[in-house]
Design a protein around this motif. Structure first.
Motif, PDB file in Angstrom:
ATOM      1  N   ARG A  42       0.826  -1.201  -0.003  1.00  0.00           N
ATOM      2  CA  ARG A  42       0.082  -0.015  -0.070  1.00  0.00           C
ATOM      3  C   ARG A  42       1.021   1.102   0.064  1.00  0.00           C
ATOM      4  NH1 ARG A  42      -3.540  -3.372  -0.374  1.00  0.00           N
ATOM      5  NH2 ARG A  42      -5.624  -3.456   1.048  1.00  0.00           N
ATOM      6  N   GLY A  70     -12.198   0.948   8.456  1.00  0.00           N
ATOM      7  CA  GLY A  70     -12.417  -0.073   7.595  1.00  0.00           C
ATOM      8  C   GLY A  70     -11.128  -1.166   7.167  1.00  0.00           C
ATOM      9  N   ASP A 101     -13.330  -1.436  12.483  1.00  0.00           N
ATOM     10  CA  ASP A 101     -14.460  -2.392  11.543  1.00  0.00           C
ATOM     11  C   ASP A 101     -15.526  -3.113  12.502  1.00  0.00           C
ATOM     12  OD1 ASP A 101     -13.588  -3.264   8.491  1.00  0.00           O
ATOM     13  OD2 ASP A 101     -15.445  -4.046   9.581  1.00  0.00           O
ATOM     14  N   ASP A 170     -11.667   4.090   4.393  1.00  0.00           N
ATOM     15  CA  ASP A 170     -12.029   2.907   3.583  1.00  0.00           C
ATOM     16  C   ASP A 170     -13.160   2.354   4.022  1.00  0.00           C
ATOM     17  OD1 ASP A 170     -11.957   1.180   1.340  1.00  0.00           O
ATOM     18  OD2 ASP A 170     -10.309   0.179   2.097  1.00  0.00           O
ATOM     19  N   SER A 176     -21.102   6.143   6.844  1.00  0.00           N
ATOM     20  CA  SER A 176     -19.887   5.511   7.438  1.00  0.00           C
ATOM     21  C   SER A 176     -18.575   6.480   7.372  1.00  0.00           C
ATOM     22  CB  SER A 176     -19.427   4.353   7.289  1.00  0.00           C
ATOM     23  OG  SER A 176     -20.237   3.366   7.235  1.00  0.00           O
TER      24      SER A 176
HETATM   25  C1  LIG Z   1     -13.447  -2.150   1.463  1.00  0.00           C
HETATM   26  S1  LIG Z   1     -13.366  -2.782   3.119  1.00  0.00           S
HETATM   27  C2  LIG Z   1     -11.684  -2.144   3.715  1.00  0.00           C
HETATM   28  C3  LIG Z   1     -10.589  -3.008   3.192  1.00  0.00           C
HETATM   29  C4  LIG Z   1      -9.385  -2.322   3.716  1.00  0.00           C
HETATM   30  N1  LIG Z   1      -9.090  -1.296   4.131  1.00  0.00           N
HETATM   31  C5  LIG Z   1      -7.969  -2.978   2.978  1.00  0.00           C
HETATM   32  O1  LIG Z   1      -7.327  -2.249   2.511  1.00  0.00           O
HETATM   33  O2  LIG Z   1      -7.801  -4.145   2.979  1.00  0.00           O
HETATM   34  C6  LIG Z   1     -14.581  -1.701   4.096  1.00  0.00           C
HETATM   35  C7  LIG Z   1     -14.712  -2.084   5.457  1.00  0.00           C
HETATM   36  O3  LIG Z   1     -15.297  -0.815   6.135  1.00  0.00           O
HETATM   37  C8  LIG Z   1     -16.111  -1.429   7.407  1.00  0.00           C
HETATM   38  N2  LIG Z   1     -17.033  -0.328   7.573  1.00  0.00           N
HETATM   39  C9  LIG Z   1     -17.718   0.218   6.626  1.00  0.00           C
HETATM   40  N3  LIG Z   1     -18.914   1.024   7.693  1.00  0.00           N
HETATM   41  C10 LIG Z   1     -18.437   0.770   8.787  1.00  0.00           C
HETATM   42  C11 LIG Z   1     -18.805   1.297  10.071  1.00  0.00           C
HETATM   43  N4  LIG Z   1     -19.852   2.185  10.172  1.00  0.00           N
HETATM   44  N5  LIG Z   1     -18.405   1.000  11.225  1.00  0.00           N
HETATM   45  C12 LIG Z   1     -17.147   0.093  11.261  1.00  0.00           C
HETATM   46  N6  LIG Z   1     -16.778  -0.635  10.058  1.00  0.00           N
HETATM   47  C13 LIG Z   1     -17.423  -0.205   8.915  1.00  0.00           C
HETATM   48  C14 LIG Z   1     -16.706  -2.789   6.492  1.00  0.00           C
HETATM   49  O4  LIG Z   1     -16.932  -3.529   7.708  1.00  0.00           O
HETATM   50  C15 LIG Z   1     -15.548  -3.327   5.569  1.00  0.00           C
HETATM   51  O5  LIG Z   1     -14.821  -4.300   6.240  1.00  0.00           O
END
Ligand SMILES: C[S@@+](CC[C@H](N)C(=O)[O-])C[C@H]1O[C@@H](n2cnc3c(N)ncnc32)[C@H](O)[C@@H]1O
Length: 286
Positions: A42, A70, A101, A170, A176
Motif C-alpha cells: 500500500r 475499514g 471495523d 476506506d 460511515s
Molecule cells: C473495503 S473494506 C476495507 C478494506 C481494507 N481497508 C483493506 O485495504 O484491505 C470496507 C470495510 O469498512 C467497514 N465499515 C464500513 N462502515 C463501517 C462502520 N460504520 N463501522 C465500522 N466499520 C465499517 C466494513 O466492515 C468493511 O470491512
C-alpha cells in the motif's frame, strides 16, 4: 486499491527508470523505496506515514497516530504496521496504529449517497478477527464496532504527545465516512498534526461524484468547519519518480487551521533563503 494496477503502470516506464527502480529495491533506503512505491503493498500508506513522521519531527514530537477506517480482512492494516516499522527505523518516530471495523462488513446503505449501486449490507466481512489480531501481534489496535459508536472514545484517547497524523478512509459508505470524520472534530487542535495526510479509497469509481460517498462527506465537512478544511495534496506528484500513479488523486490533506503551529510565526531570527529550502525539504513541507 491502487497497488497492482500501479505496478503494471510502472512497467510501462523507460528502461533507465526500471533499472533505477531495481537498484533502489536492492540497495535503496526506506525513503527511496517509498518514493519508488517499493516499500509496502500500500504505497499510499508508506507515503502518508512518512508525511506524518516528518511533520511530527517539525513539531518536536517523537510519536504520532495513524488510523485505518475499514479493515476488512486486514491486508491494509498489516501493510500499515509494516510501513510504520520502516518509518520508525528511518525517522525515530513511533507510530500508534489503530484499525476500525464492524467485523460484520458494511452496515446497510441508507440512500443514493451510500452508493447502493455498488455496495450491500454485509460486504467485506472480517470473518476471523482473532486471527488478524494474532497476525498484528500487538503492533496495531483493532477497534471492533460501528464507527459511529467507537470514534468518540478513540478521539478522547488522542493526546498532543502522539497526535493524529495519517488517516486511511476506506469504509465505502457516505454514512460511515460522515461518522469517521468526527475524528477531526475535537475541540483541542493539538491532538492533530497541523496538516493530516488522508487517503480516500473510494473517490475514483465511474459513479463517484461530489454528491455521494466520501466526496460528499468531505465537502459537507468543509462547509461545516471554518478552521478545519480538506484540500487536495498539492505536493503530488511533485518530483516523484512515477508521475501518474492512481493513488495520488486519492490523497487529501486535512488542514488544521486552528492548530497553534498555524496561528502565529515561530520566534526566531530571520531565515536565509537556502535555510528555508533546506527546512522545507527536511520536514517534507514541499
Ligand atoms: C473495503 S473494506 C476495507 C478494506 C481494507 N481497508 C483493506 O485495504 O484491505 C470496507 C470495510 O469498512 C467497514 N465499515 C464500513 N462502515 C463501517 C462502520 N460504520 N463501522 C465500522 N466499520 C465499517 C466494513 O466492515 C468493511 O470491512
Amino acid at each position: 486499491m491502487a497497488g497492482w494496477l500501479d505496478r503494471i503502470r510502472m512497467l510501462n516506464s523507460p528502461l533507465h527508470m526500471l533499472a533505477l527502480a531495481a537498484a533502489v529495491k536492492w540497495f535503496g533506503g526506506a525513503r527511496a523505496r517509498e518514493r519508488f512505491g517499493l516499500l509496502t503493498v500500500r504505497p499510499m500508506y508508506a507515503y502518508g506515514l512518512f508525511r506524518a513522521a516528518d511533520l511530527a519531527r517539525w513539531c518536536g514530537l517523537r510519536r504520532v497516530t495513524a488510523v485505518e477506517f475499514g479493515v476488512a480482512t486486514g491486508a491494509g492494516l498489516l501493510a500499515m504496521v509494516e510501513a510504520a516499522g520502516h518509518v520508525r527505523r528511518d525517522t525515530g518516530v513511533e507510530v500508534r496504529v489503530v484499525g476500525f471495523d464492524t467485523a460484520a462488513g458494511l452496515p446497510p446503505p441508507t440512500d443514493h449517497r451510500d452508493h447502493p449501486e455498488l455496495w450491500s449490507e454485509g460486504d467485506f466481512a472480517m470473518v476471523h478477527h482473532d486471527e488478524l489480531r494474532a497476525r498484528l501481534a500487538g503492533r496495531a489496535e483493532l477497534v471492533i464496532g460501528d464507527i459511529a459508536d467507537t470514534v468518540g472514545p478513540f478521539r478522547e484517547s488522542l493526546a498532543p504527545e502522539a497526535p493524529l497524523g495519517f488517516v486511511s478512509m476506506d469504509v465505502d459508505l457516505y454514512s460511515s465516512t460522515v461518522a469517521a470524520l468526527r475524528v477531526f472534530e475535537a475541540a483541542d487542535p493539538s491532538i492533530y498534526l497541523p496538516a493530516v495526510s488522508v487517503y480516500l479509497d473510494d473517490v475514483a469509481m465511474f459513479t463517484a461524484n461530489r454528491w455521494c460517498g466520501e466526496l460528499a462527506a468531505i465537502e459537507e465537512f468543509n462547509t461545516a468547519h471554518e478552521l478545519r478544511k480538506f484540500d487536495v495534496d498539492r505536493t503530488l506528484p511533485g518530483r516523484r519518480p512515477w508521475p501518474h500513479l492512481n493513488w495520488y488523486a486519492r490523497m487529501r490533506v486535512l488542514h488544521v487551521l486552528d492548530h497553534p503551529r498555524r496561528r502565529r510565526p515561530e520566534a526566531r531570527r530571520g531565515l536565509a533563503l537556502d535555510e528555508d529550502q533546506r527546512r522545507l525539504r527536511e520536514y517534507g513541507l514541499m
